[in-house]
Scaffold this motif. Structure first.
Motif, PDB file in Angstrom:
ATOM      1  N   ALA A   1      34.489  37.583  32.918  1.00 27.86           N
ATOM      2  CA  ALA A   1      35.021  36.502  33.758  1.00 27.86           C
ATOM      3  C   ALA A   1      35.922  37.067  34.845  1.00 27.86           C
ATOM      4  O   ALA A   1      35.836  36.675  36.016  1.00 27.86           O
ATOM      5  CB  ALA A   1      35.783  35.509  32.887  1.00 27.86           C
ATOM      6  N   GLN A   2      36.789  38.033  34.473  1.00 30.91           N
ATOM      7  CA  GLN A   2      37.692  38.615  35.470  1.00 30.91           C
ATOM      8  C   GLN A   2      36.915  39.353  36.556  1.00 30.91           C
ATOM      9  O   GLN A   2      37.236  39.265  37.732  1.00 30.91           O
ATOM     10  CB  GLN A   2      38.698  39.561  34.796  1.00 30.91           C
ATOM     11  N   ASP A   3      35.865  40.082  36.133  1.00 30.07           N
ATOM     12  CA  ASP A   3      35.047  40.811  37.119  1.00 30.07           C
ATOM     13  C   ASP A   3      34.347  39.842  38.067  1.00 30.07           C
ATOM     14  O   ASP A   3      34.247  40.089  39.270  1.00 30.07           O
ATOM     15  CB  ASP A   3      33.988  41.668  36.413  1.00 30.07           C
ATOM     16  N   LEU A   4      33.877  38.717  37.500  1.00 26.52           N
ATOM     17  CA  LEU A   4      33.196  37.719  38.339  1.00 26.52           C
ATOM     18  C   LEU A   4      34.153  37.154  39.381  1.00 26.52           C
ATOM     19  O   LEU A   4      33.816  36.994  40.549  1.00 26.52           O
ATOM     20  CB  LEU A   4      32.657  36.571  37.480  1.00 26.52           C
ATOM     21  N   LEU A   5      35.383  36.888  38.909  1.00 24.83           N
ATOM     22  CA  LEU A   5      36.374  36.318  39.831  1.00 24.83           C
ATOM     23  C   LEU A   5      36.736  37.305  40.933  1.00 24.83           C
ATOM     24  O   LEU A   5      36.860  36.945  42.102  1.00 24.83           O
ATOM     25  CB  LEU A   5      37.651  36.002  39.068  1.00 24.83           C
ATOM     26  N   PHE A   6      36.903  38.556  40.517  1.00 24.00           N
ATOM     27  CA  PHE A   6      37.224  39.608  41.482  1.00 24.00           C
ATOM     28  C   PHE A   6      36.141  39.654  42.559  1.00 24.00           C
ATOM     29  O   PHE A   6      36.424  39.667  43.756  1.00 24.00           O
ATOM     30  CB  PHE A   6      37.302  40.940  40.725  1.00 24.00           C
ATOM     31  N   GLU A   7      34.904  39.624  42.082  1.00 24.07           N
ATOM     32  CA  GLU A   7      33.753  39.689  42.986  1.00 24.07           C
ATOM     33  C   GLU A   7      33.743  38.479  43.932  1.00 24.07           C
ATOM     34  O   GLU A   7      33.516  38.604  45.131  1.00 24.07           O
ATOM     35  CB  GLU A   7      32.492  39.684  42.112  1.00 24.07           C
ATOM     36  N   LEU A   8      34.017  37.297  43.344  1.00 18.29           N
ATOM     37  CA  LEU A   8      33.992  36.067  44.152  1.00 18.29           C
ATOM     38  C   LEU A   8      35.065  36.120  45.236  1.00 18.29           C
ATOM     39  O   LEU A   8      34.805  35.842  46.409  1.00 18.29           O
ATOM     40  CB  LEU A   8      34.204  34.850  43.237  1.00 18.29           C
ATOM     41  N   ARG A   9      36.280  36.512  44.821  1.00 18.06           N
ATOM     42  CA  ARG A   9      37.376  36.585  45.799  1.00 18.06           C
ATOM     43  C   ARG A   9      37.048  37.606  46.883  1.00 18.06           C
ATOM     44  O   ARG A   9      37.207  37.350  48.064  1.00 18.06           O
ATOM     45  CB  ARG A   9      38.671  37.017  45.110  1.00 18.06           C
ATOM     46  N   HIS A  10      36.574  38.766  46.425  1.00 17.76           N
ATOM     47  CA  HIS A  10      36.276  39.851  47.357  1.00 17.76           C
ATOM     48  C   HIS A  10      35.217  39.408  48.369  1.00 17.76           C
ATOM     49  O   HIS A  10      35.394  39.557  49.579  1.00 17.76           O
ATOM     50  CB  HIS A  10      35.787  41.056  46.546  1.00 17.76           C
ATOM     51  N   ARG A  11      34.132  38.823  47.848  1.00 22.38           N
ATOM     52  CA  ARG A  11      33.034  38.446  48.749  1.00 22.38           C
ATOM     53  C   ARG A  11      33.440  37.330  49.694  1.00 22.38           C
ATOM     54  O   ARG A  11      33.100  37.355  50.872  1.00 22.38           O
ATOM     55  CB  ARG A  11      31.831  37.989  47.936  1.00 22.38           C
ATOM     56  N   ALA A  12      34.172  36.333  49.143  1.00 15.12           N
ATOM     57  CA  ALA A  12      34.558  35.202  49.994  1.00 15.12           C
ATOM     58  C   ALA A  12      35.507  35.677  51.100  1.00 15.12           C
ATOM     59  O   ALA A  12      35.363  35.301  52.263  1.00 15.12           O
ATOM     60  CB  ALA A  12      35.207  34.111  49.156  1.00 15.12           C
ATOM     61  N   PHE A  13      36.448  36.542  50.731  1.00 14.22           N
ATOM     62  CA  PHE A  13      37.408  37.027  51.718  1.00 14.22           C
ATOM     63  C   PHE A  13      36.698  37.879  52.780  1.00 14.22           C
ATOM     64  O   PHE A  13      36.909  37.695  53.988  1.00 14.22           O
ATOM     65  CB  PHE A  13      38.492  37.848  51.001  1.00 14.22           C
ATOM     66  N   ALA A  14      35.830  38.795  52.301  1.00 11.65           N
ATOM     67  CA  ALA A  14      35.110  39.657  53.247  1.00 11.65           C
ATOM     68  C   ALA A  14      34.245  38.806  54.165  1.00 11.65           C
ATOM     69  O   ALA A  14      34.131  39.069  55.363  1.00 11.65           O
ATOM     70  CB  ALA A  14      34.245  40.659  52.481  1.00 11.65           C
ATOM     71  N   GLN A  15      33.659  37.755  53.610  1.00  9.39           N
ATOM     72  CA  GLN A  15      32.800  36.877  54.394  1.00  9.39           C
ATOM     73  C   GLN A  15      33.613  36.195  55.504  1.00  9.39           C
ATOM     74  O   GLN A  15      33.206  36.156  56.657  1.00  9.39           O
ATOM     75  CB  GLN A  15      32.180  35.823  53.460  1.00  9.39           C
ATOM     76  N   VAL A  16      34.790  35.694  55.116  1.00 12.13           N
ATOM     77  CA  VAL A  16      35.638  35.012  56.108  1.00 12.13           C
ATOM     78  C   VAL A  16      36.082  35.988  57.194  1.00 12.13           C
ATOM     79  O   VAL A  16      36.009  35.699  58.388  1.00 12.13           O
ATOM     80  CB  VAL A  16      36.874  34.386  55.413  1.00 12.13           C
ATOM     81  N   MET A  17      36.496  37.172  56.763  1.00 10.26           N
ATOM     82  CA  MET A  17      36.982  38.158  57.730  1.00 10.26           C
ATOM     83  C   MET A  17      35.856  38.602  58.674  1.00 10.26           C
ATOM     84  O   MET A  17      36.091  38.944  59.827  1.00 10.26           O
ATOM     85  CB  MET A  17      37.542  39.391  57.003  1.00 10.26           C
ATOM     86  N   GLY A  18      34.623  38.605  58.145  1.00 14.15           N
ATOM     87  CA  GLY A  18      33.510  39.080  58.958  1.00 14.15           C
ATOM     88  C   GLY A  18      32.887  38.001  59.832  1.00 14.15           C
ATOM     89  O   GLY A  18      32.006  38.288  60.635  1.00 14.15           O
ATOM     90  N   GLN A  19      33.341  36.755  59.652  1.00 14.88           N
ATOM     91  CA  GLN A  19      32.747  35.682  60.460  1.00 14.88           C
ATOM     92  C   GLN A  19      33.147  35.873  61.920  1.00 14.88           C
ATOM     93  O   GLN A  19      34.263  36.317  62.211  1.00 14.88           O
ATOM     94  CB  GLN A  19      33.254  34.309  59.993  1.00 14.88           C
ATOM     95  N   PRO A  20      32.246  35.541  62.834  1.00 14.62           N
ATOM     96  CA  PRO A  20      32.596  35.701  64.253  1.00 14.62           C
ATOM     97  C   PRO A  20      33.709  34.736  64.671  1.00 14.62           C
ATOM     98  O   PRO A  20      33.995  33.766  63.959  1.00 14.62           O
ATOM     99  CB  PRO A  20      31.288  35.367  64.967  1.00 14.62           C
ATOM    100  N   LEU A  21      34.272  35.030  65.822  1.00 15.53           N
ATOM    101  CA  LEU A  21      35.393  34.212  66.294  1.00 15.53           C
ATOM    102  C   LEU A  21      35.019  32.731  66.385  1.00 15.53           C
ATOM    103  O   LEU A  21      35.861  31.860  66.137  1.00 15.53           O
ATOM    104  CB  LEU A  21      35.853  34.727  67.663  1.00 15.53           C
ATOM    105  N   ALA A  22      33.737  32.465  66.687  1.00 12.51           N
ATOM    106  CA  ALA A  22      33.297  31.065  66.803  1.00 12.51           C
ATOM    107  C   ALA A  22      33.584  30.314  65.511  1.00 12.51           C
ATOM    108  O   ALA A  22      33.988  29.145  65.527  1.00 12.51           O
ATOM    109  CB  ALA A  22      31.804  31.025  67.102  1.00 12.51           C
ATOM    110  N   PHE A  23      33.416  30.979  64.364  1.00 11.14           N
ATOM    111  CA  PHE A  23      33.686  30.350  63.068  1.00 11.14           C
ATOM    112  C   PHE A  23      35.178  30.027  62.955  1.00 11.14           C
ATOM    113  O   PHE A  23      35.564  28.918  62.610  1.00 11.14           O
ATOM    114  CB  PHE A  23      33.259  31.314  61.953  1.00 11.14           C
ATOM    115  N   HIS A  24      36.018  31.009  63.274  1.00  9.86           N
ATOM    116  CA  HIS A  24      37.455  30.807  63.088  1.00  9.86           C
ATOM    117  C   HIS A  24      38.016  29.768  64.050  1.00  9.86           C
ATOM    118  O   HIS A  24      38.982  29.085  63.736  1.00  9.86           O
ATOM    119  CB  HIS A  24      38.186  32.140  63.246  1.00  9.86           C
ATOM    120  N   GLU A  25      37.398  29.680  65.245  1.00 14.50           N
ATOM    121  CA  GLU A  25      37.906  28.681  66.192  1.00 14.50           C
ATOM    122  C   GLU A  25      37.495  27.280  65.758  1.00 14.50           C
ATOM    123  O   GLU A  25      38.120  26.310  66.149  1.00 14.50           O
ATOM    124  CB  GLU A  25      37.425  29.008  67.606  1.00 14.50           C
TER     125      GLU A  25
END
Ligand code: ATP
Length: 594
Positions: free
Chosen positions: A97-121
């Motif tokens: 469960a902890q590994d799954l959560l780590f993975e989820l947080r990591h992927r979601a955060f990386a996804q947000v950070m990698g989204q183009p500026l159009a997404f953030h605006e």
């Protein structure tokens, strides 16, 4: 939510689950095997108790104690074995469960950070925070409390029903008959709880979003005395959240209560039928006891299953929301075969060209630039001026390739920006934004942001070059001072100097500077100006000039109006020409000297 939207968000949730679970399939299979073993062990004690009653007790009455002692010892041993396997299962599934959560947080955060500026605006930061915090927490809750409940419920239900059928079919039929209302109740619960938990996720998102916005905009809140109004709005959102929680609570209370009621009806039915069958000589007392023990064990996990279903509904709604972060936004794509920038182009590094550039934010939006042609010479500083909304920042964003033109192209040293690898582009074009953002960490870390491998001597040289060394060495821990530590309190000017030292260290070919709009005191402004002159030397620079005093450092001024260049030339010539820039300058002089 419309039908197709509903299906889309469920599909996103399932894709996210697959992405998380598939790589862990072997470990999940091992956890399943442990749960199976635990439940098989758990099935044995009631059978041993039945044997103890029906065979051990009569033998003991006859003076033979060995069978009773044997059955009791075996029941104890299987009890111990069940407890040990449960311990192993909980430890193991907890780690998964902890590994799954780590993975989820990591992927979601990386996804947000990698989204183009159009997404953030387009996506409010509060909403992103809600996704990464409370929605992830809902998944955490499910994994922490739910996995155990789910596995034990599923396996023990199947195992217990099988043993019941083997022991006495008419009695088992009573239990199975009561599964019909249980099934109906479960269906109702699944449907209602999905709606209820979606409501809670949406409501909590409102609370988090408002809190983040109020915090980010605390200066405006205080300047406009919005504290009371903001607090009232939060109360309203909180109340909406409380109503949504109450609704979800009601659904789970009805379900849990219903399961308990059906469980108790089973007990009454079994007891009545059991007594009748004992009376008719078809059933032994020990078997009836085993049935009653099994029913207890059957409905306990159903209760656990109810908790799991609750947690799953909340997590499922959370995963649907997190899944929305994984929707691809029309991004600035990395080229498949990137081109390299010429090391020594004729005429020097940093030539930027706009060739017939058209651009609009989104397909339906009004075009902001319609066929802009522009050549920025290497090593020169260009100031973009113009009324608000004219398109200055848009031009700068295209130079930094935060967006791609809808038609035409932007080139750097003859190479289309779309052909450059992201890393090469980021190294070649740097941007200093208005707020000169500082990240948690030391002053040195912040200066070395674009070149984390820089030595302390290089960091210091960069700071000295922009005139930041003086105030940095006066800080309590010099370059090691934590920029967000209480009491560090760097001024807007000092932040700008740190941002400029950053640029000195990475030494990009092109620098874009969105000049801070907030005014600084005269000495800070002078320090920033001096630093600016040093940073700009020999570099192509585009300054979005909000204050016309900055234009003095520019070799060339472009007056932008409605996405087009309406005046172009050295500042002195434009001032003499008496055109728009001269008019703006007169207005600015009158305003500053008034
Ligand atoms: N992210 C965005 N999404 C949609 N439209 C946008 C976005 N950013 C800017 N615009 C629109 O594009 C036009 C040009 O905006 P831009 O920010 O380039 O102007 P600007 O000259 O830099 O203005 P300012 O001096 O106020 O910063 C404006 O009409 C603006 O409303």
């Amino acid at each position: 939510m419309s039908g197709s939207e509903d299906a889309r968000s469920r599909a996103r949730r399932d894709a996210l689950l697959r992405m998380l679970l598939w790589p862990k399939r072997r470990r999940l299979a091992a956890a399943t095997a442990l749960a199976l073993l635990e439940n098989v062990c758990g099935l044995v004690p009631p059978l041993l108790i039945a044997a103890a009653i029906d065979r051990g007790v009569p033998a003991a009455v006859d003076g033979r104690w060995a069978p009773l002692i044997g059955y009791t010892a075996a029941a104890l041993a299987t009890g111990l074995a069940t407890a040990s396997v449960k311990y192993c299962f909980l430890r193991y599934s907890g780690r998964i469960a902890q590994d799954l959560l780590f993975e989820l947080r990591h992927r979601a955060f990386a996804q947000v950070m990698g989204q183009p500026l159009a997404f953030h605006e387009a996506y409010p930061s509060g909403r992103v925070v809600a996704r990464l915090s409370s929605d992830v927490e809902s998944v955490e809750e499910m994994l922490e409390m739910g996995l155990d409940g789910l596995f034990s419920a599923l396996f023990s239900m199947v195992g217990i029903l099988a043993v019941m059928l083997w022991l006495d079919q008419p009695m088992a039929a009573v239990v199975i008959a009561l599964f019909v209302p249980l099934y109906a109740l479960t269906r109702w619960f699944r449907h209602r709880s999905r709606r209820a938990y979606r409501g809670t996720r949406t409501a909590v998102e409102g609370v988090v979003q408002h809190t983040v916005e109020a915090y980010n905009g605390v200066r405006a809140v205080q300047a406009f005395r919005r504290e009371e109004a903001n607090a009232r709005r939060l109360d309203g959102l909180d109340a909406r959240y409380a109503v949504a929680r109450a609704d979800a609570g009601l659904v789970s209370a009805v379900f849990s209560g219903g399961v308990k009621l059906i469980g108790n009806l089973s007990l009454v039915g079994l007891l009545t039928l059991g007594v009748l069958r004992i009376d008719q000589g078809h059933l032994a007392l020990g078997t009836l006891t085993a049935f009653l023990l099994y029913v207890h064990r059957l409905y306990d996990p159903i209760d656990e299953l109810a908790s799991f279903a609750n947690a799953f509904s909340a997590a499922s709604a959370g995963l649907e929301k997190i899944g929305a972060l994984f929707v691809r936004h029309p991004a600035v794509a990395e080229p498949e075969r990137p081109a390299a920038l010429p090391a020594d182009p004729p005429g020097g590094r940093g030539a930027v060209r706009f060739e017939g550039v058209h651009f609009g934010y989104g397909q339906a939006a009004r075009p902001v630039l319609s066929g802009v042609d522009l050549a920025l010479e290497p090593g020169r500083t260009v100031a973009l001026v113009g009324t608000t909304g004219a398109g200055k920042s848009t031009i700068a964003k295209l130079v930094a390739r935060l967006y791609d033109p809808t038609a035409g192209r932007v080139t750097l040293d003859g190479v289309d920006l779309r052909e450059l690898a992201d890393a090469e582009l980021r190294g070649a074009v740097s941007m200093i934004t208005q707020e000169a953002f500082l990240f948690s960490g030391s002053v040195a870390d912040n200066i070395a942001l674009g070149r984390p491998d820089a030595s302390r001597a290089e960091i210091r040289a960069a700071a000295e070059a922009v005139g930041a060394h003086g105030f940095v060495s006066a800080l309590p821990d010099g370059y090691d001072t934590d920029v967000h530590k209480r009491g560090t309190g760097l001024s807007a000017g000092q932040r700008q100097l740190i941002a400029m030292a950053r640029v000195m260290l990475t030494s990009p070919r092109v620098l874009i500077l969105d000049e801070a709009t907030s005014s600084m005191d005269t000495s800070s402004e002078r320090a920033v100006h001096e630093a600016l002159t040093r940073v700009l030397a020999g570099r192509t620079a585009v300054i979005i000039a909000h204050r016309l005093s900055t234009v003095a450092v520019a070799d060339r001024v472009l007056v932008i109006e409605d996405g087009a260049v309406v005046e172009d030339g050295p500042p002195t010539r434009l001032l003499e020409g008496g055109g728009r820039f001269a008019g703006m300058h007169r207005g600015w002089l009158a305003a500053t000297t008034a």
